[in-house]
Design a protein around this motif. Structure first.
Motif, PDB file in Angstrom:
ATOM      1  N   GLY A 143      -9.771   2.925   3.017  1.00  0.00           N
ATOM      2  CA  GLY A 143     -11.032   3.184   2.186  1.00  0.00           C
ATOM      3  C   GLY A 143     -10.583   3.774   0.934  1.00  0.00           C
ATOM      4  N   LEU A 144      -9.231   3.460   0.210  1.00  0.00           N
ATOM      5  CA  LEU A 144      -8.704   3.583  -0.804  1.00  0.00           C
ATOM      6  C   LEU A 144      -9.316   2.772  -1.972  1.00  0.00           C
ATOM      7  CD1 LEU A 144      -5.188   5.149   0.275  1.00  0.00           C
ATOM      8  CD2 LEU A 144      -7.401   6.210  -0.137  1.00  0.00           C
ATOM      9  N   LEU A 145      -9.251   1.483  -1.576  1.00  0.00           N
ATOM     10  CA  LEU A 145      -9.814   0.417  -2.461  1.00  0.00           C
ATOM     11  C   LEU A 145     -11.092  -0.217  -1.826  1.00  0.00           C
ATOM     12  CD1 LEU A 145      -6.544  -1.608  -3.383  1.00  0.00           C
ATOM     13  CD2 LEU A 145      -7.913   0.326  -4.884  1.00  0.00           C
ATOM     14  N   THR A 194       0.909  -7.199  -1.286  1.00  0.00           N
ATOM     15  CA  THR A 194      -0.290  -7.427  -1.010  1.00  0.00           C
ATOM     16  C   THR A 194      -0.730  -6.821   0.427  1.00  0.00           C
ATOM     17  OG1 THR A 194       0.244  -9.763   0.180  1.00  0.00           O
ATOM     18  CG2 THR A 194      -0.521  -9.762  -2.255  1.00  0.00           C
ATOM     19  N   ARG A 195       0.380  -6.697   1.356  1.00  0.00           N
ATOM     20  CA  ARG A 195      -0.085  -5.932   2.529  1.00  0.00           C
ATOM     21  C   ARG A 195      -0.199  -4.516   2.166  1.00  0.00           C
ATOM     22  NH1 ARG A 195       4.641  -5.423   7.233  1.00  0.00           N
ATOM     23  NH2 ARG A 195       3.302  -4.271   8.977  1.00  0.00           N
ATOM     24  N   SER A 196       0.303  -3.897   1.538  1.00  0.00           N
ATOM     25  CA  SER A 196      -0.089  -2.380   1.065  1.00  0.00           C
ATOM     26  C   SER A 196      -1.319  -2.607   0.488  1.00  0.00           C
ATOM     27  CB  SER A 196       1.073  -1.761   0.147  1.00  0.00           C
ATOM     28  OG  SER A 196       2.447  -1.812   0.845  1.00  0.00           O
ATOM     29  N   LEU A 197      -1.706  -3.458  -0.298  1.00  0.00           N
ATOM     30  CA  LEU A 197      -3.052  -3.386  -0.902  1.00  0.00           C
ATOM     31  C   LEU A 197      -4.113  -3.460   0.212  1.00  0.00           C
ATOM     32  CD1 LEU A 197      -2.483  -5.608  -4.203  1.00  0.00           C
ATOM     33  CD2 LEU A 197      -2.836  -3.112  -3.895  1.00  0.00           C
ATOM     34  N   ARG A 198      -3.778  -4.366   1.249  1.00  0.00           N
ATOM     35  CA  ARG A 198      -4.752  -4.465   2.318  1.00  0.00           C
ATOM     36  C   ARG A 198      -4.960  -3.218   2.977  1.00  0.00           C
ATOM     37  NH1 ARG A 198      -1.821  -9.527   3.007  1.00  0.00           N
ATOM     38  NH2 ARG A 198      -3.162 -11.190   2.088  1.00  0.00           N
ATOM     39  N   TYR A 199      -3.987  -2.686   3.314  1.00  0.00           N
ATOM     40  CA  TYR A 199      -3.790  -1.226   3.918  1.00  0.00           C
ATOM     41  C   TYR A 199      -4.616  -0.210   3.300  1.00  0.00           C
ATOM     42  CZ  TYR A 199      -2.029   3.063   6.083  1.00  0.00           C
ATOM     43  OH  TYR A 199      -2.087   4.314   6.501  1.00  0.00           O
ATOM     44  N   TYR A 200      -4.540  -0.131   2.139  1.00  0.00           N
ATOM     45  CA  TYR A 200      -5.335   0.836   0.966  1.00  0.00           C
ATOM     46  C   TYR A 200      -6.857   0.479   1.196  1.00  0.00           C
ATOM     47  CZ  TYR A 200      -0.864   1.702  -1.404  1.00  0.00           C
ATOM     48  OH  TYR A 200       0.384   1.983  -1.793  1.00  0.00           O
ATOM     49  N   GLU A 201      -6.988  -0.682   1.324  1.00  0.00           N
ATOM     50  CA  GLU A 201      -8.469  -1.271   1.457  1.00  0.00           C
ATOM     51  C   GLU A 201      -9.025  -0.661   3.026  1.00  0.00           C
ATOM     52  OE1 GLU A 201     -11.516  -5.128   1.664  1.00  0.00           O
ATOM     53  OE2 GLU A 201      -9.433  -5.440   1.446  1.00  0.00           O
ATOM     54  N   ALA A 261       3.552   9.402  -3.449  1.00  0.00           N
ATOM     55  CA  ALA A 261       4.811   9.914  -3.782  1.00  0.00           C
ATOM     56  C   ALA A 261       4.786  11.464  -3.768  1.00  0.00           C
ATOM     57  CB  ALA A 261       5.323   9.359  -5.204  1.00  0.00           C
ATOM     58  N   ALA A 262       3.746  11.986  -3.937  1.00  0.00           N
ATOM     59  CA  ALA A 262       3.636  13.409  -3.848  1.00  0.00           C
ATOM     60  C   ALA A 262       3.552  13.998  -2.614  1.00  0.00           C
ATOM     61  CB  ALA A 262       2.410  14.069  -4.826  1.00  0.00           C
ATOM     62  N   GLY A 263       3.674  13.072  -1.590  1.00  0.00           N
ATOM     63  CA  GLY A 263       3.458  13.723  -0.362  1.00  0.00           C
ATOM     64  C   GLY A 263       2.277  13.635   0.540  1.00  0.00           C
ATOM     65  N   LEU A 264       1.012  13.097  -0.170  1.00  0.00           N
ATOM     66  CA  LEU A 264      -0.204  13.190   0.448  1.00  0.00           C
ATOM     67  C   LEU A 264      -0.325  11.923   1.484  1.00  0.00           C
ATOM     68  CD1 LEU A 264      -0.406  15.018  -2.109  1.00  0.00           C
ATOM     69  CD2 LEU A 264      -3.003  14.216  -2.283  1.00  0.00           C
ATOM     70  N   ASN A 265      -1.255  12.187   2.375  1.00  0.00           N
ATOM     71  CA  ASN A 265      -1.577  11.387   3.383  1.00  0.00           C
ATOM     72  C   ASN A 265      -2.685  10.521   2.979  1.00  0.00           C
ATOM     73  OD1 ASN A 265      -3.761  12.390   4.551  1.00  0.00           O
ATOM     74  ND2 ASN A 265      -2.622  13.714   5.770  1.00  0.00           N
ATOM     75  N   THR A 266      -3.080   9.220   3.340  1.00  0.00           N
ATOM     76  CA  THR A 266      -4.156   8.368   2.973  1.00  0.00           C
ATOM     77  C   THR A 266      -5.574   9.346   3.345  1.00  0.00           C
ATOM     78  OG1 THR A 266      -4.080   7.237   5.025  1.00  0.00           O
ATOM     79  CG2 THR A 266      -2.958   6.300   3.240  1.00  0.00           C
ATOM     80  N   ASP A 267      -5.708   9.968   4.155  1.00  0.00           N
ATOM     81  CA  ASP A 267      -6.783  10.659   4.391  1.00  0.00           C
ATOM     82  C   ASP A 267      -7.052  11.726   3.358  1.00  0.00           C
ATOM     83  OD1 ASP A 267      -7.497   9.606   6.979  1.00  0.00           O
ATOM     84  OD2 ASP A 267      -6.441  11.012   8.053  1.00  0.00           O
ATOM     85  N   LEU A 268      -6.421  12.509   3.038  1.00  0.00           N
ATOM     86  CA  LEU A 268      -6.340  13.292   1.838  1.00  0.00           C
ATOM     87  C   LEU A 268      -6.543  12.694   0.586  1.00  0.00           C
ATOM     88  CD1 LEU A 268      -6.610  16.298   1.117  1.00  0.00           C
ATOM     89  CD2 LEU A 268      -4.022  16.582   0.745  1.00  0.00           C
ATOM     90  N   ILE A 269      -5.799  11.676   0.324  1.00  0.00           N
ATOM     91  CA  ILE A 269      -6.210  10.688  -0.959  1.00  0.00           C
ATOM     92  C   ILE A 269      -7.379  10.329  -1.038  1.00  0.00           C
ATOM     93  CG2 ILE A 269      -5.262   8.618  -2.152  1.00  0.00           C
ATOM     94  CD1 ILE A 269      -2.429   9.049  -1.088  1.00  0.00           C
ATOM     95  N   ARG A 270      -7.868   9.775   0.180  1.00  0.00           N
ATOM     96  CA  ARG A 270      -9.334   9.318   0.130  1.00  0.00           C
ATOM     97  C   ARG A 270     -10.339  10.505  -0.391  1.00  0.00           C
ATOM     98  NH1 ARG A 270      -9.262   6.980   4.389  1.00  0.00           N
ATOM     99  NH2 ARG A 270      -9.728   8.722   5.892  1.00  0.00           N
ATOM    100  N   GLU A 271      -9.827  11.634  -0.191  1.00  0.00           N
ATOM    101  CA  GLU A 271     -10.812  12.550  -0.559  1.00  0.00           C
ATOM    102  C   GLU A 271     -10.613  13.067  -1.923  1.00  0.00           C
ATOM    103  OE1 GLU A 271     -10.774  16.357   2.064  1.00  0.00           O
ATOM    104  OE2 GLU A 271     -10.312  15.092   3.702  1.00  0.00           O
ATOM    105  N   VAL A 272      -9.409  13.169  -2.419  1.00  0.00           N
ATOM    106  CA  VAL A 272      -9.056  13.607  -3.752  1.00  0.00           C
ATOM    107  C   VAL A 272      -9.082  12.618  -4.646  1.00  0.00           C
ATOM    108  CG1 VAL A 272      -7.761  15.382  -3.007  1.00  0.00           C
ATOM    109  CG2 VAL A 272      -6.684  13.559  -3.495  1.00  0.00           C
ATOM    110  N   LEU A 273      -9.004  11.303  -4.583  1.00  0.00           N
ATOM    111  CA  LEU A 273      -8.844  10.321  -5.545  1.00  0.00           C
ATOM    112  C   LEU A 273     -10.089  10.423  -6.439  1.00  0.00           C
ATOM    113  CD1 LEU A 273      -7.127   8.012  -6.354  1.00  0.00           C
ATOM    114  CD2 LEU A 273      -8.314   6.307  -4.727  1.00  0.00           C
TER     115      LEU A 273
END
Length: 126
Positions: A24-26, A14-21, A54-66
């Motif tokens: 801006g990922l969720l 749940t901690r990770s899910l809150r972090y994703y939120e 796991a592919a090594g992307l940071n959350t900023d890039l994930i937010r863009e490509v997701l």
């Protein structure tokens, strides 16, 4: 579903899910009580996020490509051409990092080997 059920279904804390939120990922719905409410699409989104992390992307890039990622069986595929280029750039950065780590590993191995040789000679002369 609430955050605990999403955690159980995805295997993500749940901690990770809150972090994703927070990153801006969720974007869960909020009830009047303040509780987060997630949908089925969030289960798939968490899976995609985990793969991209796991592919090594940071959350900023994930937010863009997701938004431009599609599930192709058990792997993700970019659906936007510009995202494919961003991923290629990131792969090049990772390749450079790997080369630097391999060079550092080789240097460290040489230092260790030289130290072992000195220790072995010092022990033989006693």
């Amino acid at each position: 579903m609430f955050i605990g059920e999403l955690s159980n279904r995805t295997g993500v804390s749940t901690r990770s899910l809150r972090y994703y939120e927070q990153q801006g990922l969720l974007q869960p719905q909020r009830r009047a009580s303040g509780y987060r409410e997630f949908g089925e699409s969030d289960v798939a989104a968490v899976r995609r996020i985990r793969i991209l992390l796991a592919a090594g992307l940071n959350t900023d890039l994930i937010r863009e490509v997701l938004p431009c990622m599609a599930d192709k069986r058990s792997i993700l595929a970019p659906t936007c051409e510009e995202m494919a280029q961003d991923l290629k750039t990131e792969r090049e950065r990772l390749s450079s990092s790997i080369e630097q780590l391999q060079a550092a590993h080789t240097m460290l191995s040489s230092i260790i080997h030289a130290g072992e040789a000195l220790t072995a000679r010092a022990g033989a002369t006693r």
